[in-house]
Design an enzyme around this catalytic site. Structure first.
Site, PDB file in Angstrom:
ATOM      1  N   ASP A   1      53.717  35.275  18.347  1.00  0.00           N
ATOM      2  CA  ASP A   1      54.714  34.752  17.395  1.00  0.00           C
ATOM      3  C   ASP A   1      54.021  34.295  16.115  1.00  0.00           C
ATOM      4  OD1 ASP A   1      57.573  33.564  16.975  1.00  0.00           O
ATOM      5  OD2 ASP A   1      56.210  31.941  16.437  1.00  0.00           O
TER       6      ASP A   1
ATOM      7  N   TYR B   1      53.673  31.093   7.801  1.00  0.00           N
ATOM      8  CA  TYR B   1      52.415  30.575   8.365  1.00  0.00           C
ATOM      9  C   TYR B   1      51.197  31.075   7.574  1.00  0.00           C
ATOM     10  CZ  TYR B   1      55.305  29.635  12.544  1.00  0.00           C
ATOM     11  OH  TYR B   1      56.278  29.219  13.408  1.00  0.00           O
TER      12      TYR B   1
ATOM     13  N   LYS C   1      58.791  36.066  11.239  1.00  0.00           N
ATOM     14  CA  LYS C   1      60.004  35.434  10.682  1.00  0.00           C
ATOM     15  C   LYS C   1      59.997  35.573   9.176  1.00  0.00           C
ATOM     16  CE  LYS C   1      59.090  31.970  14.180  1.00  0.00           C
ATOM     17  NZ  LYS C   1      57.621  31.848  14.116  1.00  0.00           N
TER      18      LYS C   1
ATOM     19  N   HIS D   1      63.973  32.413   9.607  1.00  0.00           N
ATOM     20  CA  HIS D   1      63.253  31.205  10.023  1.00  0.00           C
ATOM     21  C   HIS D   1      64.131  29.950  10.041  1.00  0.00           C
ATOM     22  CE1 HIS D   1      58.815  29.767  10.131  1.00  0.00           C
ATOM     23  NE2 HIS D   1      59.555  28.986  10.863  1.00  0.00           N
TER      24      HIS D   1
HETATM   25  N1  LIG Z   1      60.666  28.584  14.319  1.00  0.00           N
HETATM   26  C1  LIG Z   1      60.122  27.466  13.909  1.00  0.00           C
HETATM   27  O1  LIG Z   1      60.618  26.782  12.995  1.00  0.00           O
HETATM   28  C2  LIG Z   1      58.873  26.992  14.581  1.00  0.00           C
HETATM   29  C3  LIG Z   1      58.438  25.684  14.398  1.00  0.00           C
HETATM   30  C4  LIG Z   1      57.283  25.266  15.069  1.00  0.00           C
HETATM   31  C5  LIG Z   1      56.608  26.161  15.890  1.00  0.00           C
HETATM   32  N2  LIG Z   1      57.037  27.457  16.022  1.00  0.00           N
HETATM   33  C6  LIG Z   1      56.315  28.437  16.879  1.00  0.00           C
HETATM   34  O2  LIG Z   1      56.185  27.903  18.188  1.00  0.00           O
HETATM   35  C7  LIG Z   1      54.810  27.859  18.548  1.00  0.00           C
HETATM   36  C8  LIG Z   1      54.514  26.687  19.464  1.00  0.00           C
HETATM   37  O3  LIG Z   1      54.857  25.473  18.846  1.00  0.00           O
HETATM   38  P1  LIG Z   1      53.781  24.468  18.211  1.00  0.00           P
HETATM   39  O4  LIG Z   1      52.530  25.197  17.908  1.00  0.00           O
HETATM   40  O5  LIG Z   1      54.436  23.767  17.091  1.00  0.00           O
HETATM   41  O6  LIG Z   1      53.560  23.407  19.356  1.00  0.00           O
HETATM   42  P2  LIG Z   1      53.192  23.454  20.943  1.00  0.00           P
HETATM   43  O7  LIG Z   1      52.847  24.830  21.372  1.00  0.00           O
HETATM   44  O8  LIG Z   1      54.251  22.712  21.630  1.00  0.00           O
HETATM   45  O9  LIG Z   1      51.909  22.511  21.000  1.00  0.00           O
HETATM   46  C9  LIG Z   1      50.696  22.876  20.415  1.00  0.00           C
HETATM   47  C10 LIG Z   1      49.807  21.643  20.493  1.00  0.00           C
HETATM   48  O10 LIG Z   1      49.571  21.316  21.861  1.00  0.00           O
HETATM   49  C11 LIG Z   1      48.170  21.344  22.136  1.00  0.00           C
HETATM   50  N3  LIG Z   1      47.985  22.010  23.431  1.00  0.00           N
HETATM   51  C12 LIG Z   1      48.042  23.339  23.698  1.00  0.00           C
HETATM   52  N4  LIG Z   1      47.855  23.571  25.003  1.00  0.00           N
HETATM   53  C13 LIG Z   1      47.670  22.385  25.589  1.00  0.00           C
HETATM   54  C14 LIG Z   1      47.418  21.995  26.917  1.00  0.00           C
HETATM   55  N5  LIG Z   1      47.340  22.899  27.895  1.00  0.00           N
HETATM   56  N6  LIG Z   1      47.268  20.658  27.183  1.00  0.00           N
HETATM   57  C15 LIG Z   1      47.365  19.747  26.204  1.00  0.00           C
HETATM   58  N7  LIG Z   1      47.601  20.061  24.904  1.00  0.00           N
HETATM   59  C16 LIG Z   1      47.751  21.375  24.602  1.00  0.00           C
HETATM   60  C17 LIG Z   1      47.556  22.145  21.009  1.00  0.00           C
HETATM   61  O11 LIG Z   1      46.264  21.691  20.725  1.00  0.00           O
HETATM   62  P3  LIG Z   1      45.011  22.702  20.476  1.00  0.00           P
HETATM   63  O12 LIG Z   1      45.484  23.809  19.565  1.00  0.00           O
HETATM   64  O13 LIG Z   1      44.012  21.791  19.842  1.00  0.00           O
HETATM   65  O14 LIG Z   1      44.614  23.177  21.839  1.00  0.00           O
HETATM   66  C18 LIG Z   1      48.500  21.837  19.824  1.00  0.00           C
HETATM   67  O15 LIG Z   1      48.132  20.606  19.229  1.00  0.00           O
HETATM   68  C19 LIG Z   1      54.116  27.754  17.183  1.00  0.00           C
HETATM   69  O16 LIG Z   1      52.734  27.954  17.255  1.00  0.00           O
HETATM   70  C20 LIG Z   1      54.896  28.740  16.397  1.00  0.00           C
HETATM   71  O17 LIG Z   1      54.498  30.059  16.706  1.00  0.00           O
HETATM   72  C21 LIG Z   1      58.176  27.864  15.399  1.00  0.00           C
END
Ligand SMILES: NC(=O)c1ccc[n+]([C@@H]2O[C@H](COP(=O)([O-])OP(=O)(O)OC[C@H]3O[C@@H](n4cnc5c(N)ncnc54)[C@H](OP(=O)(O)O)[C@@H]3O)[C@@H](O)[C@H]2O)c1
Length: 277
Positions: A43, A48, A73, A104
């Site tokens: 994704d 980004y 997106k 988005h």
């Molecule tokens: N459509 C939208 O508006 C939107 C908004 C936000 C996100 N997204 C998408 O959704 C994806 C996921 O969301 P997100 O990146 O915001 O947050 P997330 O996946 O919920 O959390 C990522 C965070 O959690 C940590 N983490 C990862 N694996 C872990 C584990 N096993 N144990 C403990 N901590 C862990 C990571 O740290 P480290 O990287 O330091 O390991 C990072 O700080 C994004 O990357 C993006 O592709 C879309």
């Protein structure tokens, strides 16, 4: 890999790799690590600024294109120019088709963008089209006043914000639920430390993060956790050798506080912030 069937019949992996806040070499290395670990859905997003890095990782990985499920997106600032924007994404990602393209945010002229995505879908450049951050009212409006219904709505979803009411609407309209921030962006210690989660995780010899992701997948929600650490990337993929019982699912459902961190498009503070993006 478990898959879910979209409203046009194509299968989508239940687990993918998120790339928000990753850029350059770090993004390339993380996506390569994800592909090595077995992830096939990636994704990304125009906003980004990392589509080229994702493209480089894909090229280096030697994973055949047809095995991948690439999601990007269109940013709301590009909605009047969606076709050109998608073409740029294709170029940056080094591919001639995309598996899923999302709008988005529901800001600006998203109808114009949707109609362009519909056309690119008909032309075969996009295998599926969908939206992100759409609340049920705008989603239903979009469905009712266009020809093609979104296949997916990607919205903030995690144990503390399960979006069960929204999911009922998604199910009614055959739109698949994809969770972003499925780990609460690593900002929600109260989630990882919740006794119910810790206990259920322990019972299966899994971590709280794995259990939180498994809970969503078992609820029919696709997840795209992000990490820049190879160990966590592997940990977050290792979800297919256990299943939560009905009782455990119920316990974890009770953690829902229905509180999004990021806000919704109906939140004036978020709209004000978005106008600066
Ligand atoms: N459509 C939208 O508006 C939107 C908004 C936000 C996100 N997204 C998408 O959704 C994806 C996921 O969301 P997100 O990146 O915001 O947050 P997330 O996946 O919920 O959390 C990522 C965070 O959690 C940590 N983490 C990862 N694996 C872990 C584990 N096993 N144990 C403990 N901590 C862990 C990571 O740290 P480290 O990287 O330091 O390991 C990072 O700080 C994004 O990357 C993006 O592709 C879309």
């Amino acid at each position: 890999m478990d898959t879910i069937t979209l409203n046009n019949g194509i299968p989508m992996p239940m687990l993918g790799f998120g790339t928000f806040l990753m850029n350059g070499a770090q993004c390339e290395e993380s996506v390569l690590a994800a592909l090595r670990s077995g992830y096939r859905m990636i994704d990304t997003a125009e906003a980004y600024g990392n589509e080229e890095a994702v493209g480089r990782a894909i090229a280096k990985s030697n994973v055949p294109r047809q095995e991948l499920f690439l999601v990007t997106k269109v940013n709301f600032r590009s909605y009047e120019n969606a076709r050109e924007t998608v073409k740029t994404s294709l170029k940056k990602l080094g591919t001639d088709y995309l598996d899923l393209v999302l709008l988005h945010w529901p800001f600006g002229n998203y109808y114009a963008a949707w109609r362009e995505l519909e056309q690119m879908y008909r032309e075969g450049t996009l295998r599926a089209i969908g939206v992100s951050n759409f609340e049920p009212d705008r989603l239903i409006d979009l469905i009712e006043f266009n020809e093609i219904a979104p296949a997916v709505n990607q919205i903030e979803t995690h144990l503390l914000c399960q979006r069960r009411a929204e999911r009922e609407w998604l199910e009614k309209y055959h739109v698949r639920h994809m969770a972003y921030a499925p780990l609460g962006q690593g900002r929600r210690n109260e989630m990882f430390e919740a006794p119910a989660l810790v206990e259920v995780a322990k019972a299966h010899g899994k971590t709280p993060a794995q259990t939180a992701l498994r809970f969503l997948m078992q609820s029919g929600v696709a997840v795209i956790p992000k990490s820049v650490h190879e160990e966590r990337i592997r940990e977050n993929f290792d979800l297919f050798d256990f299943a939560l019982t009905a009782e455990e699912m119920e316990r974890l459902t009770e953690l829902d506080a229905a509180a999004p961190m990021i806000g919704t498009p109906e939140d004036p503070a978020l709209v004000e912030a978005a106008m600066k993006w």
